[in-house]
Design a protein around this motif. Structure first.
Motif, PDB file in Angstrom:
ATOM      1  N   ARG A 170       0.827  -1.206   0.000  1.00 13.09           N
ATOM      2  CA  ARG A 170       0.000   0.000   0.000  1.00 13.09           C
ATOM      3  C   ARG A 170       0.865   1.262   0.000  1.00 13.09           C
ATOM      4  O   ARG A 170       1.878   1.337   0.712  1.00 13.09           O
ATOM      5  CB  ARG A 170      -0.919  -0.006   1.216  1.00 13.09           C
ATOM      6  CG  ARG A 170      -1.822   1.201   1.307  1.00 13.09           C
ATOM      7  CD  ARG A 170      -2.874   1.013   2.377  1.00 13.09           C
ATOM      8  NE  ARG A 170      -3.729   2.192   2.477  1.00 13.09           N
ATOM      9  CZ  ARG A 170      -4.895   2.225   3.085  1.00 13.09           C
ATOM     10  NH1 ARG A 170      -5.373   1.131   3.637  1.00 13.09           N
ATOM     11  NH2 ARG A 170      -5.619   3.330   3.144  1.00 13.09           N
ATOM     12  N   SER A 172       0.540   5.648   0.043  1.00 13.59           N
ATOM     13  CA  SER A 172      -0.299   6.840   0.186  1.00 13.59           C
ATOM     14  C   SER A 172       0.446   8.049  -0.368  1.00 13.59           C
ATOM     15  O   SER A 172       1.676   8.142  -0.273  1.00 13.59           O
ATOM     16  CB  SER A 172      -0.648   7.078   1.656  1.00 13.59           C
ATOM     17  OG  SER A 172      -1.426   6.017   2.167  1.00 13.59           O
ATOM     18  N   ASN A 173      -0.315   8.973  -0.964  1.00 14.71           N
ATOM     19  CA  ASN A 173       0.254  10.203  -1.523  1.00 14.71           C
ATOM     20  C   ASN A 173       1.426   9.933  -2.462  1.00 14.71           C
ATOM     21  O   ASN A 173       2.484  10.543  -2.386  1.00 14.71           O
ATOM     22  CB  ASN A 173       0.703  11.141  -0.393  1.00 14.71           C
ATOM     23  CG  ASN A 173      -0.477  11.699   0.375  1.00 14.71           C
ATOM     24  OD1 ASN A 173      -1.465  12.125  -0.232  1.00 14.71           O
ATOM     25  ND2 ASN A 173      -0.403  11.683   1.694  1.00 14.71           N
ATOM     26  N   ASN A 205      -6.728   7.097  -7.607  1.00 14.08           N
ATOM     27  CA  ASN A 205      -6.373   6.072  -6.623  1.00 14.08           C
ATOM     28  C   ASN A 205      -6.509   4.700  -7.254  1.00 14.08           C
ATOM     29  O   ASN A 205      -7.049   4.562  -8.361  1.00 14.08           O
ATOM     30  CB  ASN A 205      -7.208   6.201  -5.338  1.00 14.08           C
ATOM     31  CG  ASN A 205      -8.698   6.076  -5.581  1.00 14.08           C
ATOM     32  OD1 ASN A 205      -9.162   5.148  -6.240  1.00 14.08           O
ATOM     33  ND2 ASN A 205      -9.476   7.005  -5.026  1.00 14.08           N
ATOM     34  N   TYR A 222      -4.732  -0.901  -1.536  1.00 10.88           N
ATOM     35  CA  TYR A 222      -5.291   0.409  -1.878  1.00 10.88           C
ATOM     36  C   TYR A 222      -4.181   1.452  -1.907  1.00 10.88           C
ATOM     37  O   TYR A 222      -3.365   1.535  -0.991  1.00 10.88           O
ATOM     38  CB  TYR A 222      -6.359   0.799  -0.854  1.00 10.88           C
ATOM     39  CG  TYR A 222      -6.974   2.150  -1.104  1.00 10.88           C
ATOM     40  CD1 TYR A 222      -7.747   2.374  -2.249  1.00 10.88           C
ATOM     41  CD2 TYR A 222      -6.791   3.202  -0.213  1.00 10.88           C
ATOM     42  CE1 TYR A 222      -8.316   3.607  -2.491  1.00 10.88           C
ATOM     43  CE2 TYR A 222      -7.364   4.441  -0.440  1.00 10.88           C
ATOM     44  CZ  TYR A 222      -8.124   4.644  -1.588  1.00 10.88           C
ATOM     45  OH  TYR A 222      -8.688   5.876  -1.821  1.00 10.88           O
ATOM     46  N   THR A 224      -3.053   5.648  -3.137  1.00  8.38           N
ATOM     47  CA  THR A 224      -3.533   6.978  -3.512  1.00  8.38           C
ATOM     48  C   THR A 224      -2.383   7.801  -4.078  1.00  8.38           C
ATOM     49  O   THR A 224      -1.227   7.649  -3.683  1.00  8.38           O
ATOM     50  CB  THR A 224      -4.117   7.711  -2.298  1.00  8.38           C
ATOM     51  OG1 THR A 224      -3.081   7.885  -1.308  1.00  8.38           O
ATOM     52  CG2 THR A 224      -5.262   6.935  -1.689  1.00  8.38           C
ATOM     53  N   SER A 226      -0.803  11.711  -4.781  1.00  8.91           N
ATOM     54  CA  SER A 226      -0.822  13.016  -4.121  1.00  8.91           C
ATOM     55  C   SER A 226      -1.683  13.985  -4.929  1.00  8.91           C
ATOM     56  O   SER A 226      -1.866  13.823  -6.143  1.00  8.91           O
ATOM     57  CB  SER A 226       0.597  13.574  -4.005  1.00  8.91           C
ATOM     58  OG  SER A 226       1.100  13.932  -5.289  1.00  8.91           O
ATOM     59  N   ASP A 249     -11.516   5.979 -10.984  1.00 11.10           N
ATOM     60  CA  ASP A 249     -11.360   5.436  -9.628  1.00 11.10           C
ATOM     61  C   ASP A 249     -12.533   4.519  -9.304  1.00 11.10           C
ATOM     62  O   ASP A 249     -13.672   4.789  -9.690  1.00 11.10           O
ATOM     63  CB  ASP A 249     -11.365   6.561  -8.585  1.00 11.10           C
ATOM     64  CG  ASP A 249     -10.315   7.632  -8.841  1.00 11.10           C
ATOM     65  OD1 ASP A 249      -9.677   7.592  -9.897  1.00 11.10           O
ATOM     66  OD2 ASP A 249     -10.163   8.497  -7.979  1.00 11.10           O
ATOM     67  N   SER A 255     -10.338   9.097  -0.770  1.00  9.10           N
ATOM     68  CA  SER A 255      -9.251   9.811  -0.091  1.00  9.10           C
ATOM     69  C   SER A 255      -9.681  11.274   0.042  1.00  9.10           C
ATOM     70  O   SER A 255      -9.424  12.092  -0.844  1.00  9.10           O
ATOM     71  CB  SER A 255      -7.957   9.703  -0.889  1.00  9.10           C
ATOM     72  OG  SER A 255      -7.689   8.365  -1.225  1.00  9.10           O
ATOM     73  N   LYS A 256     -10.345  11.570   1.140  1.00 12.14           N
ATOM     74  CA  LYS A 256     -11.043  12.855   1.257  1.00 12.14           C
ATOM     75  C   LYS A 256     -10.112  14.061   1.192  1.00 12.14           C
ATOM     76  O   LYS A 256     -10.406  15.055   0.512  1.00 12.14           O
ATOM     77  CB  LYS A 256     -11.887  12.889   2.527  1.00 12.14           C
ATOM     78  CG  LYS A 256     -13.087  11.947   2.470  1.00 12.14           C
ATOM     79  CD  LYS A 256     -14.050  12.193   3.604  1.00 12.14           C
ATOM     80  CE  LYS A 256     -15.241  11.248   3.546  1.00 12.14           C
ATOM     81  NZ  LYS A 256     -16.094  11.464   2.371  1.00 12.14           N
ATOM     82  N   VAL A 258      -7.132  14.368  -0.211  1.00 18.33           N
ATOM     83  CA  VAL A 258      -6.611  14.521  -1.570  1.00 18.33           C
ATOM     84  C   VAL A 258      -7.701  15.037  -2.505  1.00 18.33           C
ATOM     85  O   VAL A 258      -7.494  15.997  -3.267  1.00 18.33           O
ATOM     86  CB  VAL A 258      -6.045  13.181  -2.092  1.00 18.33           C
ATOM     87  CG1 VAL A 258      -5.686  13.296  -3.572  1.00 18.33           C
ATOM     88  CG2 VAL A 258      -4.827  12.765  -1.286  1.00 18.33           C
ATOM     89  N   SER A 259      -8.884  14.429  -2.460  1.00 13.28           N
ATOM     90  CA  SER A 259      -9.980  14.823  -3.349  1.00 13.28           C
ATOM     91  C   SER A 259     -10.387  16.273  -3.119  1.00 13.28           C
ATOM     92  O   SER A 259     -10.603  17.030  -4.073  1.00 13.28           O
ATOM     93  CB  SER A 259     -11.185  13.903  -3.155  1.00 13.28           C
ATOM     94  OG  SER A 259     -10.849  12.571  -3.475  1.00 13.28           O
TER      95      SER A 259
END
Length: 465
Positions: A170, A172-173, A205, A222, A224, A226, A249, A255-256, A258-259
């Motif tokens: 996994r 993130s960013n 994502n 999962y 995501t 950046s 996606d 990804s709140k 980021v979105s």
């Protein structure tokens, strides 16, 4: 100066309009064809200063097998990164075999739902296949091609000890480089509900953390991107002249942080390009929907699936019919169109249950509906359920997610009965006079009108055939 290695990103030819993307291969229900997102994301990892890159989308270019093989031979790539779909497996495997036959030194890497299981067996069965990409979001293919095998994650390949599997983890960013949209012919792609062309595909994502048992996505890590990475891509898309965006996606706004950052940038910069996406009724509230509307969203696709609470629980959708009703109302209030996807043909499902699903699609006043016959996709617990119920044999490999050809019955309903119910669902939903008038009134541009007419014609032909 040494020669740049040549890399060909390949979507093979086919007898039908095959969509082999994102571990969910199918025949296009009407005439739609998005950019092949697996290949698009892979282009991000390769620098054009270091590699000679080419995209050959044989489906988009309507190339026959002989012509495609000739073009590949002329380009003479060192590496091919391609797609293999369960829906087209009987065509794809011989095609790649013939490539290797005429270019024995080429290395072939591939991703797709036909390659989700039994990796060692597949590499033994297909000597023309050098590596299986199990995660197209990260740069395992780049690492493998450059010989950095220990750091090549999300890939399975042969080595001196047999087969080596490097799992993806996994992230993130993720600061992903911008996917190379300019390598794709932007005139070749279309989506049924886009109100402008050309259309670009964007993936913010990867996979999905929700546990729906009929979906492969929850079994993958999962990941995501950046906000900065996504915004850089959106800027380039606008510079290239794209007029519409399909966010592919599995769950937009998952990804709140980021979105929200991306949407606020779209609003503040007057980005000005309309877009559509998939999301979930339990992810979007009034605040999220309001931001999406301001940022240009004009269609959200929701996985409704069933009209029976028992099935929502059994297949781990983790939301209720009331949540579906509420989110559809909020989205309509914001002025965003809503497409509901509905699943029919799960083990033990009756005709009455399917008819309730059709009625529910009308009750929630979906602007569009997509009725899909259940498919026992590889590496899912849903497939295990179908095997245990004796509905399918575990040797089943060729499957069409669109339901163009029904894979299995329910144990109560036959495959033929399911196909008839699917056609009935489309007739009952779309051939309502009030609905047709509402759709015509809602059309805002000549492009949108042309897209609706073309897609409507293909659906109509399918319904009467």
């Amino acid at each position: 100066m040494s020669k740049q290695p040549k890399i060909l990103f390949l979507n093979p030819p086919g007898k039908k309009i095959y969509i082999r993307d994102y571990y969910c291969s199918k025949v296009s229900k009407a005439y739609y064809l998005p950019q092949p997102v697996d290949l698009l994301m892979q282009t991000a990892h390769f620098s054009e200063e270091e590699f000679d890159l080419k995209v050959l989308d044989c489906i988009a270019e309507k190339l026959e097998t002989k012509t495609a093989l000739a073009q590949i031979s002329t380009y003479s790539p060192d590496f091919i990164i391609g797609q293999i779909g369960s829906v087209s497996l009987e065509e794809d495997a011989p095609f790649y075999y013939n490539i290797k036959k005429q270019l024995p030194d080429v290395s072939i890497l591939a991703s797709g739902d036909a390659l989700l299981e039994n990796h060692e067996e597949l590499l033994q069965q297909w000597p023309w296949l050098d590596a299986i990409i199990t995660n197209f979001f990260n740069d395992g293919s780049l690492k493998w091609i450059t010989g950095d095998f220990t750091k090549a994650s999300g890939i399975v390949f042969r080595n001196e000890n047999g087969t080596k599997t490097n799992e993806a983890t996994r992230i993130s960013n993720y600061e992903m480089a911008v996917p190379k949209h300019h390598l794709f012919d932007k005139r070749a792609y279309r989506m049924p509900f886009a109100n402008a062309l050309p259309i670009a595909t964007v993936l913010t994502n990867y996979a999905c953390p929700y546990p729906c048992t009929f979906c492969i996505m929850s079994t993958m890590p999962y990941m995501t991107r950046s906000a900065e990475s996504i915004i850089s891509e959106l800027k380039e898309i606008k510079e290239l002249g794209y007029k519409y965006i399909y966010f592919s996606d599995q769950t937009f706004f998952m990804s709140k942080l980021v979105s929200k950052a991306v949407l606020k940038w779209m609003i503040e910069s007057n980005f000005g390009i309309k877009w559509m996406c998939f999301s979930r009724v339990d992810v979007l509230g009034e605040e999220e929907i309001g931001l999406m509307k301001q940022a240009g969203c004009n269609l959200i696709m929701f996985g409704v699936e069933f009209a029976d609470e028992d099935y929502l629980i059994k297949y781990k959708k983790n939301y209720t019919l009331e949540q579906i009703r509420n989110t559809f109302q909020l989205t309509a209030k914001a002025g965003i169109k809503r497409l509901g996807t509905f699943l029919i043909g799960v083990p033990g499902q009756s005709k009455d249950s399917i008819l309730r699903t059709i009625q529910f699609a009308k009750e929630i006043d979906a602007d569009y509906a997509s009725f899909n016959i259940a498919v026992p996709r590889s590496n899912t617990s849903f497939r295990e359920e179908a095997i245990e119920a004796g509905i399918i044999d575990e040797s089943l490999k060729v499957m069409d997610q669109s339901g163009d050809e029904v894979t299995m019955g329910t144990g109560i309903l036959s495959k033929r009965e399911l196909q008839k119910l699917k056609l009935r669902a489309y007739r009952l939903f779309y051939f309502r006079p009030h609905y047709l008038i509402k759709r015509l009134i809602s059309i805002n541009s000549s492009t949108e009108f042309k897209v609706h007419v073309r897609e409507g014609w293909h659906i109509f032909k399918a319904l009467i055939s």
